[in-house]
Design an enzyme around this catalytic site. Structure first.
Site, PDB file in Angstrom:
ATOM      1  N   PHE A  11     -11.196   6.752  18.932  1.00  0.00           N
ATOM      2  CA  PHE A  11     -11.866   7.864  18.258  1.00  0.00           C
ATOM      3  C   PHE A  11     -13.066   8.370  19.061  1.00  0.00           C
ATOM      4  O   PHE A  11     -13.050   9.479  19.627  1.00  0.00           O
ATOM      5  CB  PHE A  11     -12.268   7.388  16.862  1.00  0.00           C
ATOM      6  CG  PHE A  11     -13.079   8.350  16.046  1.00  0.00           C
ATOM      7  CD1 PHE A  11     -12.961   9.725  16.205  1.00  0.00           C
ATOM      8  CD2 PHE A  11     -13.949   7.867  15.080  1.00  0.00           C
ATOM      9  CE1 PHE A  11     -13.708  10.605  15.427  1.00  0.00           C
ATOM     10  CE2 PHE A  11     -14.697   8.730  14.294  1.00  0.00           C
ATOM     11  CZ  PHE A  11     -14.582  10.093  14.474  1.00  0.00           C
ATOM     12  N   ASP A  32      -8.202   0.847  27.666  1.00  0.00           N
ATOM     13  CA  ASP A  32      -7.838   0.727  26.254  1.00  0.00           C
ATOM     14  C   ASP A  32      -6.644  -0.209  26.121  1.00  0.00           C
ATOM     15  O   ASP A  32      -6.118  -0.710  27.120  1.00  0.00           O
ATOM     16  CB  ASP A  32      -7.515   2.097  25.634  1.00  0.00           C
ATOM     17  CG  ASP A  32      -7.913   2.178  24.161  1.00  0.00           C
ATOM     18  OD1 ASP A  32      -7.521   1.273  23.398  1.00  0.00           O
ATOM     19  OD2 ASP A  32      -8.621   3.119  23.779  1.00  0.00           O
ATOM     20  N   ASN A  33      -6.243  -0.418  24.886  1.00  0.00           N
ATOM     21  CA  ASN A  33      -5.054  -1.197  24.546  1.00  0.00           C
ATOM     22  C   ASN A  33      -4.108  -0.255  23.816  1.00  0.00           C
ATOM     23  O   ASN A  33      -4.380   0.130  22.683  1.00  0.00           O
ATOM     24  CB  ASN A  33      -5.454  -2.382  23.658  1.00  0.00           C
ATOM     25  CG  ASN A  33      -4.254  -3.161  23.148  1.00  0.00           C
ATOM     26  OD1 ASN A  33      -3.112  -2.886  23.524  1.00  0.00           O
ATOM     27  ND2 ASN A  33      -4.503  -4.138  22.290  1.00  0.00           N
ATOM     28  N   GLY A  78     -14.954   0.271  23.217  1.00  0.00           N
ATOM     29  CA  GLY A  78     -13.815  -0.551  22.831  1.00  0.00           C
ATOM     30  C   GLY A  78     -14.244  -1.731  21.980  1.00  0.00           C
ATOM     31  O   GLY A  78     -14.989  -2.590  22.434  1.00  0.00           O
ATOM     32  N   SER A  81     -13.242  -2.179  14.954  1.00  0.00           N
ATOM     33  CA  SER A  81     -14.172  -1.534  14.025  1.00  0.00           C
ATOM     34  C   SER A  81     -13.737  -1.687  12.572  1.00  0.00           C
ATOM     35  O   SER A  81     -14.274  -1.016  11.687  1.00  0.00           O
ATOM     36  CB  SER A  81     -14.312  -0.046  14.364  1.00  0.00           C
ATOM     37  OG  SER A  81     -13.055   0.600  14.280  1.00  0.00           O
ATOM     38  N   TYR A 141     -17.915  -8.309  11.134  1.00  0.00           N
ATOM     39  CA  TYR A 141     -18.004  -7.147  12.021  1.00  0.00           C
ATOM     40  C   TYR A 141     -19.466  -6.789  12.259  1.00  0.00           C
ATOM     41  O   TYR A 141     -19.910  -6.641  13.403  1.00  0.00           O
ATOM     42  CB  TYR A 141     -17.256  -5.952  11.421  1.00  0.00           C
ATOM     43  CG  TYR A 141     -17.596  -4.651  12.104  1.00  0.00           C
ATOM     44  CD1 TYR A 141     -17.094  -4.358  13.369  1.00  0.00           C
ATOM     45  CD2 TYR A 141     -18.444  -3.723  11.496  1.00  0.00           C
ATOM     46  CE1 TYR A 141     -17.429  -3.178  14.011  1.00  0.00           C
ATOM     47  CE2 TYR A 141     -18.777  -2.538  12.128  1.00  0.00           C
ATOM     48  CZ  TYR A 141     -18.268  -2.272  13.383  1.00  0.00           C
ATOM     49  OH  TYR A 141     -18.611  -1.102  14.016  1.00  0.00           O
ATOM     50  N   LYS A 180      -6.493   5.654  13.128  1.00  0.00           N
ATOM     51  CA  LYS A 180      -7.277   4.574  12.554  1.00  0.00           C
ATOM     52  C   LYS A 180      -6.791   4.098  11.184  1.00  0.00           C
ATOM     53  O   LYS A 180      -7.298   3.110  10.648  1.00  0.00           O
ATOM     54  CB  LYS A 180      -8.750   4.992  12.447  1.00  0.00           C
ATOM     55  CG  LYS A 180      -9.448   5.093  13.795  1.00  0.00           C
ATOM     56  CD  LYS A 180     -10.819   5.736  13.683  1.00  0.00           C
ATOM     57  CE  LYS A 180     -11.801   4.911  12.883  1.00  0.00           C
ATOM     58  NZ  LYS A 180     -12.204   3.646  13.554  1.00  0.00           N
ATOM     59  N   GLY A 204     -15.716   6.055  -8.753  1.00  0.00           N
ATOM     60  CA  GLY A 204     -16.567   6.331  -9.893  1.00  0.00           C
ATOM     61  C   GLY A 204     -17.902   5.620  -9.776  1.00  0.00           C
ATOM     62  O   GLY A 204     -18.293   5.145  -8.703  1.00  0.00           O
ATOM     63  N   ASN A 206     -21.080   3.105  -9.860  1.00  0.00           N
ATOM     64  CA  ASN A 206     -21.283   1.712  -9.478  1.00  0.00           C
ATOM     65  C   ASN A 206     -22.686   1.548  -8.928  1.00  0.00           C
ATOM     66  O   ASN A 206     -23.231   2.468  -8.308  1.00  0.00           O
ATOM     67  CB  ASN A 206     -20.264   1.295  -8.400  1.00  0.00           C
ATOM     68  CG  ASN A 206     -20.464  -0.148  -7.962  1.00  0.00           C
ATOM     69  OD1 ASN A 206     -20.282  -1.068  -8.750  1.00  0.00           O
ATOM     70  ND2 ASN A 206     -20.859  -0.345  -6.716  1.00  0.00           N
TER      71      ASN A 206
END
EC number: 5.1.3.20
Length: 334
Positions: A11, A32-33, A78, A81, A141, A180, A204, A206
């Site tokens: 991206f 990249d892969n 890279g 994510s 992450y 993605k 909604g 929260n």
């Protein structure tokens, strides 16, 4: 002079390649892969000098046998994510160790290194400023990004041989994210929901927020690429920088912008949020139990440090940025 872009078919990486091309720069090694083969489409409209598989690139970096001379910079985009990926072993190797190996190599070779960090380092905090005490990641992450940022802070105290910049990306949306899947932006999913069903869904209420009133700092990938290139132009600048707009806007605003941009393409008039809800073009679904306690209901980048670094360009707001993105999707994906 050669530029290396990792995650080049992804991206943000492909948008950086495109932005470099717009400057007439084509001596680019794209790393990249492509096991998910459809990502190649992001590079098909770009000009590069060479493609290198990620695993081969990592091997060559670790063995210090990369064959390229006069490397001008490395844009390291890279990474995994997927914030819902809980495989800590994979995440730490792919996001932390890989980045650390690249940093060491770039410092040894005195090559500027610009890498992707993330606003996920802040967790559920309400202040988003580049300070250690404000950083409390909620998932592995976020931790992988947080841990590498700490490495940079230590290295900066010890002294760097070349520029190193980490960008804490907030909620990025825009062209070239179609590969993605569920991790694509809300704008992407809303576009396809509206085209398929004629309405879009939002969470909604929260966490004290009403229907669709959770907010994010939504930033266009066009702006993200511009900021990356600004620092590329200023190799004297190093550090960790938030990369958002400095504005926090409701998901309601994003949904309304997406639906109205689609309606405009159909020759239909713009509608207010109230009208869109009344006509059930925006609908609210119960907030998922699985996300309770793990969800950022508010983000807003403090971009003071970015402005102090001399970046003065204005960022797209949700309405203008999403309109441009919807136009691109209608021309390229519909």
């Amino acid at each position: 002079m050669t530029i290396i872009v990792t995650g080049a078919a992804g991206f943000i990486g492909s948008n950086i390649v495109k932005a470099l091309n717009q400057r007439g720069i084509t001596d680019i090694v794209a790393v990249d892969n492509l096991s998910k083969g459809e990502k190649f489409k992001n590079l098909a409209e770009c000009e590069i000098a060479h493609y290198l598989d990620k695993h081969e690139f990592i091997r060559q970096v670790r063995e210090h046998i990369l064959p390229y001379q006069n490397i001008e910079a490395v844009f390291h985009q890279g990474a995994c994510s997927d914030t819902m990926n809980h495989d800590g072993l994979y995440m730490m190797d792919n996001n932390y160790q890989y980045t650390l190996d690249l940093l060491d190599w770039c410092q040894d070779e005195r090559i500027p290194f610009l890498y992707a960090s993330s606003a996920a380092v802040y967790g559920k905090g309400e202040i988003f400023r580049e300070e250690r005490e404000l950083e409390k990641p909620l998932n592995v992450y976020g931790y992988s990004k947080f841990l590498f940022d700490q490495v940079l802070r230590r290295r900066m105290k010890e002294g760097l041989t070349a520029q190193v910049v980490g960008f804490r990306y907030f909620n990025v949306y825009g062209q070239h994210e179609q590969h993605k899947g569920r991790m694509a932006s809300v704008a992407f999913h809303h576009f396809h929901q509206y085209r398929e069903h004629g309405y879009v869904n939002l969470f909604g209420s929260n966490d004290g927020y009403g229907n669709g009133e959770q907010t994010r700092d939504f930033v266009s990938v066009e702006d993200v690429a511009k900021v990356n290139l600004y620092f590329f132009d200023h190799p004297e600048l190093s550090g960790i920088y938030n990369l958002g707009t400095g504005r926090s806007q409701q998901f309601n605003e994003l949904a309304a912008a997406t639906v109205n941009a689609c309606r405009a393409a159909e020759g239909k008039p713009e509608m207010s949020l109230k009208e869109l809800v009344e006509e059930e073009l925006i609908r609210y679904i119960p907030f998922p139990d699985a996300l309770k306690g793990k969800y950022q209901s508010f983000t807003q980048a403090d971009i003071t440090k970015l402005r102090e670094a001399g970046y003065t360009e204005e960022f797209f707001d949700v309405k203008s940025g999403v309109e441009r993105y919807v136009k691109w999707m209608l021309e390229n994906l519909a």
